[in-house]
Scaffold this active site. Structure first.
Site, PDB file in Angstrom:
ATOM      1  N   LYS A 100       0.381 -13.912  -7.372  1.00  0.00           N
ATOM      2  CA  LYS A 100      -0.412 -12.703  -7.130  1.00  0.00           C
ATOM      3  C   LYS A 100       0.090 -11.562  -8.006  1.00  0.00           C
ATOM      4  O   LYS A 100       1.161 -11.661  -8.625  1.00  0.00           O
ATOM      5  CB  LYS A 100      -0.343 -12.315  -5.646  1.00  0.00           C
ATOM      6  CG  LYS A 100       1.068 -12.014  -5.157  1.00  0.00           C
ATOM      7  CD  LYS A 100       1.103 -11.748  -3.667  1.00  0.00           C
ATOM      8  CE  LYS A 100       2.534 -11.473  -3.211  1.00  0.00           C
ATOM      9  NZ  LYS A 100       2.614 -11.149  -1.777  1.00  0.00           N
ATOM     10  N   ARG A 152       2.729  -7.879  10.923  1.00  0.00           N
ATOM     11  CA  ARG A 152       1.975  -7.342   9.798  1.00  0.00           C
ATOM     12  C   ARG A 152       0.584  -7.976   9.776  1.00  0.00           C
ATOM     13  O   ARG A 152      -0.414  -7.307   9.944  1.00  0.00           O
ATOM     14  CB  ARG A 152       2.736  -7.599   8.484  1.00  0.00           C
ATOM     15  CG  ARG A 152       2.199  -6.874   7.287  1.00  0.00           C
ATOM     16  CD  ARG A 152       3.059  -7.116   6.062  1.00  0.00           C
ATOM     17  NE  ARG A 152       3.103  -8.513   5.660  1.00  0.00           N
ATOM     18  CZ  ARG A 152       3.686  -8.956   4.548  1.00  0.00           C
ATOM     19  NH1 ARG A 152       4.311  -8.107   3.743  1.00  0.00           N
ATOM     20  NH2 ARG A 152       3.686 -10.247   4.251  1.00  0.00           N
ATOM     21  N   TYR A 196      13.643  16.726 -19.924  1.00  0.00           N
ATOM     22  CA  TYR A 196      12.981  17.644 -19.000  1.00  0.00           C
ATOM     23  C   TYR A 196      13.920  18.093 -17.886  1.00  0.00           C
ATOM     24  O   TYR A 196      14.690  17.287 -17.332  1.00  0.00           O
ATOM     25  CB  TYR A 196      11.775  16.962 -18.362  1.00  0.00           C
ATOM     26  CG  TYR A 196      10.584  16.803 -19.277  1.00  0.00           C
ATOM     27  CD1 TYR A 196       9.934  17.906 -19.818  1.00  0.00           C
ATOM     28  CD2 TYR A 196      10.093  15.532 -19.567  1.00  0.00           C
ATOM     29  CE1 TYR A 196       8.837  17.751 -20.642  1.00  0.00           C
ATOM     30  CE2 TYR A 196       8.986  15.359 -20.390  1.00  0.00           C
ATOM     31  CZ  TYR A 196       8.356  16.477 -20.928  1.00  0.00           C
ATOM     32  OH  TYR A 196       7.263  16.315 -21.742  1.00  0.00           O
ATOM     33  N   MET A 214       7.378  10.016 -19.909  1.00  0.00           N
ATOM     34  CA  MET A 214       6.310   9.025 -19.874  1.00  0.00           C
ATOM     35  C   MET A 214       6.511   7.937 -20.921  1.00  0.00           C
ATOM     36  O   MET A 214       6.244   6.752 -20.664  1.00  0.00           O
ATOM     37  CB  MET A 214       4.953   9.696 -20.094  1.00  0.00           C
ATOM     38  CG  MET A 214       3.773   8.745 -19.971  1.00  0.00           C
ATOM     39  SD  MET A 214       2.178   9.524 -20.278  1.00  0.00           S
ATOM     40  CE  MET A 214       2.085  10.659 -18.879  1.00  0.00           C
TER      41      MET A 214
END
Length: 364
Positions: free
Chosen positions: A35, A131, A260, A308
């Site tokens: 998956k 679940r 940053y 990024m």
């Protein structure tokens, strides 16, 4: 010249890990869980590499299963969450998909469907994870109704999922096992009904839970489900190596910051390498200063906030580093588990969220 950030996928390592899974439970059958784009590795190349080694595949939903059929995969494919609407059931039956039944609504939908071909059903049982799955007390009635339906093939499987199999000291796995066995014992043909309990952690760490079917996922891709060394898990080979290159070098004086937010400042005259990789490439944005990377196979520390498209690495102690040199973010030589731990996450997340802009390069 293409951007150097690439995910190198070793299909020989993938097959090694699958063969290990098969060998740990030689009397069981293996459903390879592929998956989420095969945990970020590329579902079709992974499925093609594994198809000779396993009798079935597991995915989350119909769309993932259809991609396999359209890619030429002919082995049975199980929809682990079942169907989400009634109109999916006839198509799933037509394409030979197996259907999980995780609640009574799905059960009723299968019973009232108009099918030309019966479907193989996996009854998912909630043995304590809370679940998905039917209640343990409902195993007998659910099985009886499905087995009596012309829409359902005779090879019904009963499955459950362990919540804490990756915690080898936890007793919840034993309690779930006992709950599950007690529920299955209510069946008249309990001795012949095929069962499935194990994910990767169960298969590796709990031999007493091996059953007719096992469902390995993360171990196929070479990542241990455990947070501590484990004899069997330590035999796994990493399949994905996330690799890039140094694209810039600069000298940073004491007291100057990098990146940053000026999170990291040089405590000594420092040589900083900029690497073409960032959170847009699946590298964890929350990775702290000191997260390890390999530059020319030598461990260095990532410093400054992840951008990024770039990270910055302290290479002060590697004076020969040059633009274009290789950088490994995880994979061979640097465990994805270690990087995930530094970033406060798990290897599953780092692998499965690998974006499409990072090319996969296959070998083996």
């Amino acid at each position: 010249m293409s951007r150097p950030a690439k995910a190198y996928i070793d299909l020989l390592a993938l097959r090694h890990n699958c063969e290990l899974a098969n060998s740990l439970a030689p009397n069981s059958r293996t459903m390879a869980i592929i998956k989420a784009n095969a945990y970020g590795h590329g579902v079709l190349p992974v499925a093609r590499a594994l198809e000779p080694l396993v009798p079935a595949f597991g995915v989350t939903c119909l769309e993932e299963a259809i991609e396999l059929r359209e890619g030429g995969i002919t082995k049975p494919v199980c929809l682990l969450e079942g169907t989400f609407s009634d109109d999916e059931i006839p198509l799933a039956a037509e394409l030979g998909f197996w259907l999980s039944v995780v609640n009574k609504q799905q059960q009723q939908s299968i019973l009232r469907a108009s099918l030309k071909t019966p479907v193989t059903v996996w009854i998912c049982v909630d043995s304590g994870m809370h679940r998905l799955g039917i209640a343990v007390d409902d195993i007998e009635s659910t099985y009886r109704m499905l087995a009596a339906s012309r829409n359902v093939a005779s090879d019904i499987v009963i499955a459950t999922h362990f919540a804490c199999a990756d915690e080898l000291a936890s007793d919840l796995t034993y309690r779930q096992l006992q709950q599950f066995k007690a529920g299955v014992a209510s069946l008249a043909n309990a001795d012949t009904v095929p069962l499935s309990l194990d994910n990767s952690a169960g298969l590796l760490g709990w031999p007493e839970t091996h059953a007719d079917w096992n469902r390995p996922g993360i171990m196929l891709y070479g990542s241990s489900p455990f947070s501590v060394p484990h004899a069997e898990a330590d035999r796994l080979q990493p399949v994905m190596t996330l690799r890039s290159s140094v694209i810039a070098l600069r000298d940073v004086p004491v007291g100057d910051s990098v990146g940053y937010g000026a999170r990291w400042s040089a405590q000594r005259p420092s040589r900083i390498a900029t690497v073409a990789i960032g959170y847009g490439d699946g590298y964890p944005v929350h990775a702290p200063d000191g997260t390890p990377v390999l530059v020319n196979k030598q461990r260095c520390s990532m410093v400054g906030r992840v951008s990024m498209d770039m990270i910055t690495v302290d290479v002060t102690d590697l004076p020969t580093v040059a633009v274009g040199d290789e950088v490994i973010l995880w994979g061979k030589g640097l465990s994805v588990n270690e990087v995930a731990g530094c970033a406060g996450t798990i290897s599953y997340e780092l692998l499965t969220r690998m974006p499409r802009r990072v090319p996969r390069v296959y070998s083996g």
